[in-house]
Scaffold this motif. Structure first.
Motif, mmCIF file in Angstrom:
data_model
loop_
_atom_site.group_PDB
_atom_site.id
_atom_site.type_symbol
_atom_site.label_atom_id
_atom_site.label_comp_id
_atom_site.label_asym_id
_atom_site.label_seq_id
_atom_site.Cartn_x
_atom_site.Cartn_y
_atom_site.Cartn_z
ATOM 1 N N SER A 87 0.847 -1.190 0.000
ATOM 2 C CA SER A 87 0.000 0.000 0.000
ATOM 3 C C SER A 87 0.880 1.236 0.000
ATOM 4 C CB SER A 87 -0.915 0.011 1.228
ATOM 5 O OG SER A 87 -1.785 -1.081 1.186
ATOM 6 N N ASP A 135 2.187 0.911 4.899
ATOM 7 C CA ASP A 135 2.260 -0.158 5.895
ATOM 8 C C ASP A 135 3.721 -0.573 6.045
ATOM 9 O OD1 ASP A 135 2.752 -1.527 3.555
ATOM 10 O OD2 ASP A 135 1.104 -2.921 3.761
ATOM 11 N N ARG A 136 3.963 -1.483 6.950
ATOM 12 C CA ARG A 136 5.327 -1.949 7.184
ATOM 13 C C ARG A 136 5.853 -2.673 5.947
ATOM 14 N NH1 ARG A 136 3.366 -4.627 12.415
ATOM 15 N NH2 ARG A 136 2.813 -2.805 13.594
ATOM 16 N N ARG A 149 4.741 -7.857 10.311
ATOM 17 C CA ARG A 149 3.289 -7.829 10.341
ATOM 18 C C ARG A 149 2.687 -9.000 11.094
ATOM 19 N NH1 ARG A 149 1.449 -7.964 4.627
ATOM 20 N NH2 ARG A 149 3.539 -8.566 4.052
#
Length: 164
Positions: free
Chosen positions: A91, A156-157, A163
């Motif tokens: 993302s 995001d990571r 995660r």
């Protein structure tokens, strides 16, 4: 070589939008077609202007570096031969010329720097389910001009192990 007329909507760097038809080789994708143009894109049956006061022009040529993005307006006009984003997608937020913030998802390996991926894919990038932040608008398909991207930010990571 058979050319087809296909409807597109363009967003220009001055934030204006215009609708028109391109003449594209049968079966060619929009992103590939746009990436082959050097300086100008020819359009026919063009509508442009302010909403409610559109002007219809039979033919218009637009300088390629003025196009921020192009949206195919017909299902028959394929965006790309690339696959839709998978479950293992990244993302991103893209800040593009004109002050637009786009939230997108791309299929790019986690080990790949996003800047390296974009440097290796100049021209127009095929994007699906693009959310234009602050407008409430989501575009199902878009070909984004690589040159219009100002900033790339991961949302995001980047390491999938983080995660878990």
């Amino acid at each position: 070589m058979l050319l087809e007329r296909r409807a597109v909507q363009l967003r220009l760097r001055n934030r204006r939008a215009l609708n028109g038809q391109i003449h594209i080789t049968e079966g060619q994708s929009l992103a590939t077609f746009l990436s082959t143009k050097l300086h100008f894109l020819n359009l026919t049956q063009v509508e442009w202007g302010e909403e409610g006061a559109e002007t219809r022009v039979p033919h218009l040529s637009v300088r390629m570096n003025q196009i921020v993005w192009a949206v195919p307006m017909e299902p028959a006009l394929h965006l790309s031969s690339a696959e839709l984003p998978s479950d293992d997608r990244r993302s991103l937020e893209l800040l593009v010329e004109g002050g637009y913030r786009l939230h997108v998802q791309l299929n790019v390996a986690r080990e790949t720097r996003m800047s390296d991926h974009l440097d290796a894919n100049p021209g127009f990038l095929p994007l699906w389910s693009v959310r234009i932040v602050g407008t409430g608008q989501t575009l199902e398909r878009m070909a984004l001009n690589h040159d219009a991207i100002e900033v790339i930010r991961e949302l995001d990571r980047t390491d999938p192990r983080e995660r878990a």
